[in-house]
Design an enzyme around this catalytic site. Structure first.
Site, PDB file in Angstrom:
ATOM      1  N   PHE A 235     -31.590 104.614  27.265  1.00  0.00           N
ATOM      2  CA  PHE A 235     -32.007 103.500  27.988  1.00  0.00           C
ATOM      3  C   PHE A 235     -31.913 102.393  27.456  1.00  0.00           C
ATOM      4  O   PHE A 235     -32.759 101.368  27.482  1.00  0.00           O
ATOM      5  CB  PHE A 235     -33.626 103.372  28.556  1.00  0.00           C
ATOM      6  N   ASP A 256     -27.239 104.120  29.419  1.00  0.00           N
ATOM      7  CA  ASP A 256     -28.081 103.564  30.608  1.00  0.00           C
ATOM      8  C   ASP A 256     -27.578 104.016  31.916  1.00  0.00           C
ATOM      9  O   ASP A 256     -26.370 104.417  32.099  1.00  0.00           O
ATOM     10  CB  ASP A 256     -27.863 102.323  30.382  1.00  0.00           C
ATOM     11  N   ASN A 283     -27.439 109.373  33.220  1.00  0.00           N
ATOM     12  CA  ASN A 283     -28.668 109.569  33.591  1.00  0.00           C
ATOM     13  C   ASN A 283     -29.312 109.922  32.315  1.00  0.00           C
ATOM     14  O   ASN A 283     -28.779 111.327  31.970  1.00  0.00           O
ATOM     15  CB  ASN A 283     -28.945 110.516  34.769  1.00  0.00           C
ATOM     16  N   ASP A 304     -36.548 104.321  25.224  1.00  0.00           N
ATOM     17  CA  ASP A 304     -37.341 103.048  25.886  1.00  0.00           C
ATOM     18  C   ASP A 304     -36.915 103.091  27.233  1.00  0.00           C
ATOM     19  O   ASP A 304     -36.385 102.394  27.896  1.00  0.00           O
ATOM     20  CB  ASP A 304     -36.544 101.967  25.103  1.00  0.00           C
ATOM     21  N   CYS A 344     -43.885 101.581  28.292  1.00  0.00           N
ATOM     22  CA  CYS A 344     -43.992 100.256  28.766  1.00  0.00           C
ATOM     23  C   CYS A 344     -45.274 100.222  29.888  1.00  0.00           C
ATOM     24  O   CYS A 344     -45.098  99.211  30.662  1.00  0.00           O
ATOM     25  CB  CYS A 344     -42.701  99.418  29.216  1.00  0.00           C
TER      26      CYS A 344
HETATM   27  C1  LIG Z   1     -37.343  99.246  29.619  1.00  0.00           C
HETATM   28  S1  LIG Z   1     -35.500  99.125  29.907  1.00  0.00           S
HETATM   29  C2  LIG Z   1     -35.011  99.315  28.460  1.00  0.00           C
HETATM   30  C3  LIG Z   1     -34.785  98.120  27.603  1.00  0.00           C
HETATM   31  C4  LIG Z   1     -33.657  98.097  26.419  1.00  0.00           C
HETATM   32  N1  LIG Z   1     -33.984  99.259  25.626  1.00  0.00           N
HETATM   33  C5  LIG Z   1     -33.858  96.955  25.800  1.00  0.00           C
HETATM   34  O1  LIG Z   1     -34.478  96.929  24.587  1.00  0.00           O
HETATM   35  O2  LIG Z   1     -33.340  95.976  26.316  1.00  0.00           O
HETATM   36  C6  LIG Z   1     -35.182 100.646  30.768  1.00  0.00           C
HETATM   37  C7  LIG Z   1     -33.897 100.888  31.128  1.00  0.00           C
HETATM   38  O3  LIG Z   1     -33.754 102.216  31.531  1.00  0.00           O
HETATM   39  C8  LIG Z   1     -32.659 102.162  32.610  1.00  0.00           C
HETATM   40  N2  LIG Z   1     -32.869 103.550  33.362  1.00  0.00           N
HETATM   41  C9  LIG Z   1     -33.642 103.771  34.071  1.00  0.00           C
HETATM   42  N3  LIG Z   1     -33.741 104.994  34.491  1.00  0.00           N
HETATM   43  C10 LIG Z   1     -32.646 105.830  33.905  1.00  0.00           C
HETATM   44  C11 LIG Z   1     -32.230 107.096  33.757  1.00  0.00           C
HETATM   45  N4  LIG Z   1     -32.807 108.005  34.453  1.00  0.00           N
HETATM   46  N5  LIG Z   1     -31.203 107.141  32.836  1.00  0.00           N
HETATM   47  C12 LIG Z   1     -30.776 106.289  32.078  1.00  0.00           C
HETATM   48  N6  LIG Z   1     -31.201 104.996  32.179  1.00  0.00           N
HETATM   49  C13 LIG Z   1     -31.971 104.785  32.922  1.00  0.00           C
HETATM   50  C14 LIG Z   1     -32.883 100.931  33.333  1.00  0.00           C
HETATM   51  O4  LIG Z   1     -31.563 100.514  33.957  1.00  0.00           O
HETATM   52  C15 LIG Z   1     -33.167 100.011  32.136  1.00  0.00           C
HETATM   53  O5  LIG Z   1     -31.905  99.395  31.637  1.00  0.00           O
END
Ligand SMILES: C[S@@+](CC[C@H](N)C(=O)[O-])C[C@H]1O[C@@H](n2cnc3c(N)ncnc32)[C@H](O)[C@@H]1O
Length: 401
Positions: A235, A256, A283, A304, A344
């Site tokens: 993520f 991501d 994913n 995250d 979060c």
């Molecule tokens: C809380 S943010 C992450 C922030 C990042 N770690 C940072 O420090 O900037 C969550 C991220 O998870 C991604 N996301 C959501 N569902 C996901 C999935 N099933 N697999 C991969 N990425 C995912 C979103 O696109 C988003 O960028």
């Protein structure tokens, strides 16, 4: 924090008075800043977004608050004093927020200047990106004084631009329209910022949040302290953790699901000359399963995810999501490896989250050493008495065997 009550005095300011229940007043005196509709007794002629004087049923003065005629949160308290909340009052609050962030601003030019309730300025958020300011006004009250806030930001900080990022869903509950626009100066679509020597491109009007996950800034440094070897950043968004780990780890795989987030991550890697970070659109749930089957191993894993539970009613399904990714990540870690795992979601308490991590470790047959329990960065201060201000939990743990 216990707010002190003074005997209600009719203000000379000609303010509208709103009466709340004894229970509601007690909550405020115990440190919370919100009064729900069920505790409001008499709103007289209060209008949407007005700053009102609040008294309890017995007539005692409680404080002054933003009034909402639409949200379940009817009152958001600004002060427990019978004082003038005028332009000078707002100016002094803005200055105090900036002063509290002096040290932060020396190490990073991207940070949160105003964190709503955490800074006693409910429903107001201001983020700074290398001299460009982004404001969010999330209630009728803060929206009503938005122009004044923008004028004061300009007077006090001479921003290169001010943007309004007001597309948050909560504005719908306030009956406010959603809008994103530049309200002062010239704002480029992409702004380059620096946090502790790492450079990032942010798009305040287009990206997630106001362009960056500023709340993780200090956790990036904590992760840097313990990271080593082969790392996996799940993520990743634009590579926040991955790029901070680039100097410490041999190689990093950053995942991501969002194609645009990965594209910006790659741009950020180039900007930093980080040739050991590979970004991939995936994913995470699928990728972790596939890597487990392929017997991949890592020394450092960051998790995250987005909030898996956004309300109390979805805690169980949210917990299942956290369990799954933590369990799988633990299986992928080498002995001695470190897990940096976050939630979060306000509804996922630290205690519950630690329970899920412990359960995952048991199921993965790994013994875990708790290295550190962390929260959101210090420019997102938690106000004791308002538990909602503490939403981010970041646990760092080491696999012992
Ligand atoms: C809380 S943010 C992450 C922030 C990042 N770690 C940072 O420090 O900037 C969550 C991220 O998870 C991604 N996301 C959501 N569902 C996901 C999935 N099933 N697999 C991969 N990425 C995912 C979103 O696109 C988003 O960028």
């Amino acid at each position: 924090m216990v707010l002190r009550a003074s005997r209600f005095v009719v203000t000379s300011l000609g303010m509208t008075t709103v009466t709340i229940s004894t229970r509601g007043a007690k909550r405020i005196r115990q440190g919370h800043l919100w009064t729900y509709r069920s505790d409001v007794r008499d709103t007289r002629a209060a209008t949407a977004g007005e700053i009102v004087s609040v008294v309890e049923e017995a007539g005692n003065f409680v404080g002054q608050a933003f009034f909402s005629d639409s949200s379940e949160i009817t009152l958001r308290f600004l002060s427990n004093r019978n004082e003038a909340i005028d332009r000078d009052w707002w100016r002094s609050r803005l200055r105090a927020c900036a002063e509290r962030r002096t040290t932060i601003a020396q190490a990073a030019n991207a940070y949160r200047l105003i964190y709503s309730e955490g800074d006693l300025l409910p429903s107001i958020i201001v983020d700074v990106y290398n001299g460009h300011y982004v404001i969010q006004t999330l209630s009728q009250g803060s929206d009503r004084i938005k122009d004044q806030l923008i004028e004061l930001l300009i007077e006090e900080f001479q921003p290169r631009s001010v943007m309004e990022r007001n597309d948050a869903r909560v504005r719908g509950l306030e009956g406010l329209e959603l809008r994103n626009k530049v309200v002062h100066g010239e704002a480029p679509d992409k702004i380059e910022v620096e946090q502790h020597g790492v450079r990032f491109i942010v798009s305040p009007l287009g990206g997630q949040k106001t362009g960056a996950f500023l709340d993780q800034r200090e956790n990036y440094l904590a992760a840097q302290q313990v990271a080593f070897g082969r790392a996996l950043d799940c993520f990743t968004f634009n590579g926040g953790f991955a790029l901070h780990l680039a100097g410490r780890c041999e190689e990093i795989l950053a995942l991501d699901i969002a194609i645009e987030a990965i594209a910006t991550g790659e741009e950020n890697a180039r900007l930093n000359g980080a040739t050991n970070v590979a970004f991939k659109t995936a994913n995470v749930f699928d990728a972790l399963r596939e890597m487990e089957s392929a017997r991949e191993r890592f020394d450092t894993i960051v998790l995250d995810p987005p909030a898996f539970t956004k309300s109390r009613t979805t805690i169980k399904s949210g917990a299942r999501g956290y369990k799954e990714i933590n369990l799988r990540a633990l299986k992928l870690l080498n002995p001695g490896g470190v897990l940096i795992t976050c939630t979060c979601s306000y509804h996922m308490s630290e205690e519950m989250f630690l329970g899920i991590i412990a359960e995952s470790a048991l199921d993965a047959r790994r013994r875990l050493q708790l290295v550190e329990k962390r929260g959101q960065s210090s420019d997102h201060p938690v106000l004791l008495g308002v538990p909602e201000t503490h939403y981010l939990k970041c646990v760092i743990a080491r696999v012992m065997d």
